[in-house]
Design a protein around this motif. Structure first.
Motif, PDB file in Angstrom:
ATOM      1  N   GLN A 122       0.790  -1.213  -0.116  1.00 35.95           N
ATOM      2  CA  GLN A 122      -0.157   0.064   0.104  1.00 35.95           C
ATOM      3  C   GLN A 122       0.789   1.225   0.096  1.00 35.95           C
ATOM      4  N   MET A 150       2.175   1.574  -3.405  1.00 36.01           N
ATOM      5  CA  MET A 150       1.272   2.248  -4.331  1.00 36.01           C
ATOM      6  C   MET A 150       0.986   3.436  -4.174  1.00 36.01           C
ATOM      7  N   GLY A 151       1.038   3.916  -2.820  1.00 40.00           N
ATOM      8  CA  GLY A 151       0.802   5.332  -2.636  1.00 40.00           C
ATOM      9  C   GLY A 151       1.846   6.259  -3.106  1.00 40.00           C
ATOM     10  N   SER A 158      -3.720   3.338  -6.730  1.00 40.88           N
ATOM     11  CA  SER A 158      -4.865   2.861  -5.736  1.00 40.88           C
ATOM     12  C   SER A 158      -4.670   1.223  -5.942  1.00 40.88           C
ATOM     13  N   GLY A 159      -5.138   0.693  -4.664  1.00 37.79           N
ATOM     14  CA  GLY A 159      -5.296  -0.897  -4.644  1.00 37.79           C
ATOM     15  C   GLY A 159      -4.021  -1.368  -4.003  1.00 37.79           C
ATOM     16  N   ASP A 160      -3.789  -2.484  -4.192  1.00 39.21           N
ATOM     17  CA  ASP A 160      -2.766  -3.234  -3.358  1.00 39.21           C
ATOM     18  C   ASP A 160      -2.237  -4.249  -4.342  1.00 39.21           C
TER      19      ASP A 160
END
Length: 320
Positions: free
Chosen positions: A142, A145-146, A151-153
């Motif tokens: 996470q 991804m940030g 978004s998402g994992d």
């Protein structure tokens, strides 16, 4: 004709020795005391009505108890098989020249050898409260991804913690984690009992460290590894009774205690439990005996000095 004079040069035959056996009154006293104690114990078993032998025999072979014995044996076999594999990996890591790998193995062994199994089983059975879902994927997904503005994992598998850490699975996991630490020390001792010159010779012949471990070191180390591993297997069989802390309701000790609590016949079911574990452990001891005999071939058969002297004396006597 004059009488022949006696031969005074021939030595006189030795006189007959009247040997008196050594007295051992202490042995007879100890034998009498033991015989009296055994007779008292047998009399107590036969005459005390609390044992309820008919009730015990009727219930110790019931269908739930037989299923419990099967679960106990299955748990013992799986826990030992996985524990041995984990112990081999940890032992190799422990002997690694890399201090990080060796330190990690030492820390694992130190931690799980110090924790009582019943405490460990109770903790593992409650791990479902730590996280509801256990997911597998890329660590810190996470955050990554940030940073990427997405978004998402990046997780590909999720398991319900309350289903994993419950019943048979939780009990098996706790026993394997504990047994792996003990087997690591047993395997390490076995590996170190092999002459290191054999590993050096294998390396000189072009063998990799892993291949030399599989083909040369471990087969010879089995002579040292098998006896304590047999003891650990018997201990694992007995420690399956600790699964009542999870709990595993299909286990042998749980079923026998349940019958005793339901019928208020605690002592007969406790005796039945003792007899069951005696029988199962005796079977494992027989298997351990033959395994030790199998892997000890070629060791300890060298002729001692006393045996050699006795053999030479027999050979001289037979040649006359």
């Amino acid at each position: 004709m004059a009488a022949e004079a006696p031969d005074t040069t021939r030595p006189a035959p030795p006189e007959h020795i009247a040997a008196v056996p050594v007295r051992h009154p202490g042995r007879w006293i100890a034998t009498a005391v033991i015989a009296v104690l055994v007779a008292m114990f047998v009399h107590m078993l036969v005459t005390n009505p609390v044992f309820q032998w008919d009730f015990m025999l009727d219930n110790m072979f019931s269908a739930p108890v037989l299923r419990g014995a099967r679960t106990t044996l299955l748990m013992t076999v799986l826990a030992m098989a996985l524990g041995v594999l984990l112990g081999i990996v940890l032992a190799v890591m422990r002997l690694s020249p890399n201090p990080v790998v060796s330190g990690a193995a030492w820390t694992y062994i130190w931690f799980f050898r110090a924790i009582p199994r019943i405490v460990l089983l109770f903790f593992v059975a409650n791990l479902g409260a730590l996280y509801g879902t256990y997911e597998f994927g890329i660590p810190f997904d996470q955050q990554i991804m940030g940073w990427l503005g997405l978004s998402g994992d990046m997780r590909f598998l999720g398991l319900d913690g309350n289903q994993i850490f419950a019943g048979f699975t939780a009990g098996l996991l706790g026993l394997v984690l504990s047994e792996g630490a003990y087997m690591a020390e047993i395997v390490r001792a076995g590996i170190q009992s092999v002459d290191p010159g054999q590993v050096e010779a294998a390396s000189a012949l072009g063998m990799s460290r892993g291949k030399a471990m599989r083909r040369i070191v471990l087969p010879q180390a089995m002579r040292v590894i098998i006896p304590p591993t047999g003891n650990e297997t018997i201990a694992m069989l007995k420690d399956t009774s600790l699964l009542i802390a999870v709990p595993v309701s299909t286990e042998l000790n749980f079923q026998l205690r349940a019958i005793g609590s339901r019928t208020f016949q605690i002592i007969p079911m406790a005796v039945a439990s003792i007899l069951w574990y005696l029988a199962l452990a005796s079977l494992l001891m027989i298997g351990q005996h033959f395994l030790e005999k199998r892997f000890s071939r070629g060791f300890g058969s060298r002729e001692t000095r006393a045996q050699r002297a006795a053999r030479e004396a027999r050979e001289v006597g037979s040649s006359k």
